[in-house]
Design a protein around this motif. Structure first.
Motif, PDB file in Angstrom:
ATOM      1  N   ASP A   8       0.806  -1.228   0.000  1.00 38.03           N
ATOM      2  CA  ASP A   8       0.000   0.000   0.000  1.00 38.03           C
ATOM      3  C   ASP A   8       0.836   1.274   0.000  1.00 38.03           C
ATOM      4  N   LEU A   9       1.981   1.243  -0.676  1.00 38.33           N
ATOM      5  CA  LEU A   9       2.785   2.457  -0.766  1.00 38.33           C
ATOM      6  C   LEU A   9       2.021   3.544  -1.516  1.00 38.33           C
ATOM      7  N   LYS A  10       1.963   4.728  -0.940  1.00 40.06           N
ATOM      8  CA  LYS A  10       1.337   5.879  -1.585  1.00 40.06           C
ATOM      9  C   LYS A  10       2.295   7.069  -1.478  1.00 40.06           C
TER      10      LYS A  10
ATOM     11  N   LEU B 238       1.460  12.484 -10.090  1.00 41.87           N
ATOM     12  CA  LEU B 238       0.232  12.126  -9.383  1.00 41.87           C
ATOM     13  C   LEU B 238       0.052  10.616  -9.392  1.00 41.87           C
ATOM     14  N   ASN B 239      -0.705  10.122  -8.434  1.00 42.37           N
ATOM     15  CA  ASN B 239      -1.088   8.710  -8.391  1.00 42.37           C
ATOM     16  C   ASN B 239       0.119   7.769  -8.419  1.00 42.37           C
ATOM     17  N   ILE B 240       1.041   7.953  -7.478  1.00 44.47           N
ATOM     18  CA  ILE B 240       2.175   7.042  -7.344  1.00 44.47           C
ATOM     19  C   ILE B 240       1.820   6.008  -6.284  1.00 44.47           C
ATOM     20  N   SER B 241       1.896   4.752  -6.654  1.00 47.99           N
ATOM     21  CA  SER B 241       1.624   3.669  -5.715  1.00 47.99           C
ATOM     22  C   SER B 241       2.672   2.581  -5.904  1.00 47.99           C
TER      23      SER B 241
ATOM     24  N   TYR C 295      10.059  -5.308  -6.332  1.00 52.09           N
ATOM     25  CA  TYR C 295       9.087  -4.250  -6.074  1.00 52.09           C
ATOM     26  C   TYR C 295       8.567  -3.659  -7.377  1.00 52.09           C
ATOM     27  N   ASN C 296       7.321  -3.183  -7.341  1.00 54.57           N
ATOM     28  CA  ASN C 296       6.698  -2.515  -8.484  1.00 54.57           C
ATOM     29  C   ASN C 296       6.148  -1.167  -8.049  1.00 54.57           C
ATOM     30  N   VAL C 297       6.541  -0.135  -8.774  1.00 50.71           N
ATOM     31  CA  VAL C 297       6.021   1.207  -8.536  1.00 50.71           C
ATOM     32  C   VAL C 297       5.233   1.630  -9.764  1.00 50.71           C
ATOM     33  N   THR C 298       4.022   2.094  -9.552  1.00 46.96           N
ATOM     34  CA  THR C 298       3.186   2.562 -10.661  1.00 46.96           C
ATOM     35  C   THR C 298       3.053   4.069 -10.574  1.00 46.96           C
ATOM     36  N   VAL C 299       3.530   4.748 -11.634  1.00 43.34           N
ATOM     37  CA  VAL C 299       3.460   6.209 -11.706  1.00 43.34           C
ATOM     38  C   VAL C 299       2.440   6.562 -12.783  1.00 43.34           C
TER      39      VAL C 299
ATOM     40  N   TYR D 119       1.989   4.001 -15.661  1.00 42.55           N
ATOM     41  CA  TYR D 119       3.230   3.333 -16.055  1.00 42.55           C
ATOM     42  C   TYR D 119       3.836   2.559 -14.880  1.00 42.55           C
ATOM     43  N   PRO D 120       3.802   1.223 -14.927  1.00 37.60           N
ATOM     44  CA  PRO D 120       4.438   0.415 -13.882  1.00 37.60           C
ATOM     45  C   PRO D 120       5.944   0.257 -14.141  1.00 37.60           C
ATOM     46  N   ILE D 121       6.722   0.381 -13.069  1.00 34.06           N
ATOM     47  CA  ILE D 121       8.180   0.248 -13.147  1.00 34.06           C
ATOM     48  C   ILE D 121       8.607  -0.860 -12.182  1.00 34.06           C
ATOM     49  N   ILE D 122       9.409  -1.801 -12.661  1.00 34.21           N
ATOM     50  CA  ILE D 122       9.910  -2.898 -11.843  1.00 34.21           C
ATOM     51  C   ILE D 122      11.241  -2.486 -11.224  1.00 34.21           C
ATOM     52  N   ILE D 123      11.341  -2.632  -9.896  1.00 38.64           N
ATOM     53  CA  ILE D 123      12.600  -2.383  -9.185  1.00 38.64           C
ATOM     54  C   ILE D 123      12.983  -3.692  -8.497  1.00 38.64           C
TER      55      ILE D 123
END
Length: 421
Positions: A341-343, A350-353, A367-371, A374-378
């Motif tokens: 639930d990272l916000k 906007l809308n980074i989760s 980890y996956n961050v969605t900006v 656009y989802p980004i894999i870390i």
């Protein structure tokens, strides 16, 4: 050894008005009175150790001690009043001066057969890091960095811990430990029959506050740790830099963790770590990562249909992502930290989760961050993380967008047709 004493065998009294013991640089002076010295000995008196250099004394005794700070353990003195019987001893008005630190308080030990300790001590300041042993130089033919064999676990005397009986409070005005700076530290200790509790403890650090309690239970075969700690309103940048030499995060943070673990070896503790944690950071930045720049690169590759050329996103020096708020919670199971639930609220984005896991024993992140969309894999080892666009999800989302667009156009046509009729 020099002494003057008056012994009365009939009255069973002993009066030592002066006793001096000198050993090299060490000089101990005491005076005391004893009563019932044959039936039930009891003594009261005073003790003083004049300032001396412990290093010089240890060298004469053949004891080799090297500390990180060469000036550590070069000055020590002690002064106290004492009383003792056959079953206990007490130190009152205790004052110990060690280098630049001054300790005051009282210490009581009862029941020599099964000792029980009580203390109330106050220290004005201390740099514990100065007293760490000097690290041995690495051998020229030793293993390469990153390939060294892990050090064997430290042997912990469980029987001694189970027999420990302690009740006391320790206050420190200024403390430096593990390179962390804190003040107004209060540590409370209680130990009884194998249950050892540190806390409730408190301290001020990095413009914020710390509060916590740690319990070590060694009554069973396997030691069990229970940790409940939190920090509030701490400045992350100086704290992380001091503690971990990590300067990639700034902001004012509230952090809490409630976890349990088994064992006393660091690896065992990480592998059995279970519990929950939460974090909330305000007005900070993640340095070394520019999510806006990454999403711009993904947008350009998507527009130009050059997906294959953008397999990885490489952070550049000076990159950072500023935010007004960042927060979330985590579940910890057997050393694996799961956050779903990272916000993040950012002035530019906007809308980074985000969601994913961190394997503490293996030191691997997934980890996956969605900006926006656009989802980004870390992922990868903590020391060498990779950043990649999740093209499968991005292209799938594009198809879904197209379907939605077609559906909306079809619905509009239906509406127009029914209106004509």
């Amino acid at each position: 050894l020099k002494s003057r004493m008056n012994l009365d065998l009939e009255a069973q009294t002993l009066d030592v008005d002066s006793l001096t013991l000198a050993l090299g640089d060490l000089t101990l002076q005491t005076n005391f009175k004893g009563t019932h010295i044959f039936d039930a000995p009891a003594v009261t008196g005073a003790l003083e150790i004049s300032p001396f250099n412990p290093h010089v004394l240890m060298d004469k005794l053949g004891v080799k001690v090297e500390t990180v700070n060469k000036m550590a353990l070069t000055k020590l003195s002690l002064k106290t009043k004492f009383s003792a019987t056959t079953d206990g001893a007490e130190l009152k008005e205790l004052t110990v001066q060690m280098d630049a630190s001054r300790l005051n308080g009282s210490l009581d030990m009862s029941h020599f057969a099964r000792p029980s300790y009580q203390f109330d001590l106050a220290l004005d300041q201390i740099d514990l890091d100065s007293y760490l042993p000097l690290a041995a130089p690495a051998a020229a033919s030793g293993p390469k960095p990153g390939t060294a064999t892990p050090a064997p676990p430290v042997e912990v005397p469980l029987s001694a811990l189970r027999a420990l009986a302690v009740q006391g409070k320790f206050r420190i005005q200024k403390l430096k430990a593990m390179n962390l700076h804190s003040s107004d530290v209060v540590v409370q200790v209680a130990a009884d029959n194998g249950l050892i509790t540190l806390g409730p403890n408190q301290a001020k650090l990095y413009s914020g506050k710390y509060a916590g309690r740690t319990t070590l239970d060694v009554r069973g075969k396997t030691p069990t740790l229970a940790i409940d700690e939190s920090v509030s309103s701490v400045e992350l940048a100086p704290m992380l830099k001091d503690a971990l030499q990590f300067d990639k995060f700034t902001g004012t943070a509230n952090l809490s963790a409630k976890v349990t673990a088994q064992g006393l070896d660091a690896n065992q503790i990480k592998q059995t770590l279970n519990g929950t944690a939460s974090f909330a950071v305000q007005n900070g930045a993640i340095k070394g990562i520019d999510l806006k720049k990454m999403t711009d690169a993904i947008e350009a590759a998507k527009r130009d249909k050059t997906y294959q050329k953008l397999a990885e996103l490489s952070p550049q020096p000076g990159d950072e992502t500023r935010f007004s708020q960042l927060g979330g919670t985590a579940q910890i199971k057997n050393g694996v930290v799961q956050n779903n639930d990272l916000k993040i609220q950012s002035p530019k984005l906007l809308n980074i989760s985000g969601k994913g896991s961190a394997d503490l024993p293996k030191e691997i992140l997934d980890y996956n961050v969605t900006v926006g969309s656009y989802p980004i894999i870390i992922d990868g080892p903590f020391a060498k993380l990779r950043f990649r666009p999740d093209w499968n999800a991005i292209l799938k989302g594009k198809v879904e967008e197209k379907k939605t667009e077609v559906k909306e156009k079809f619905q509009e046509k239906l509406k127009e047709r029914f209106k004509l009729r």
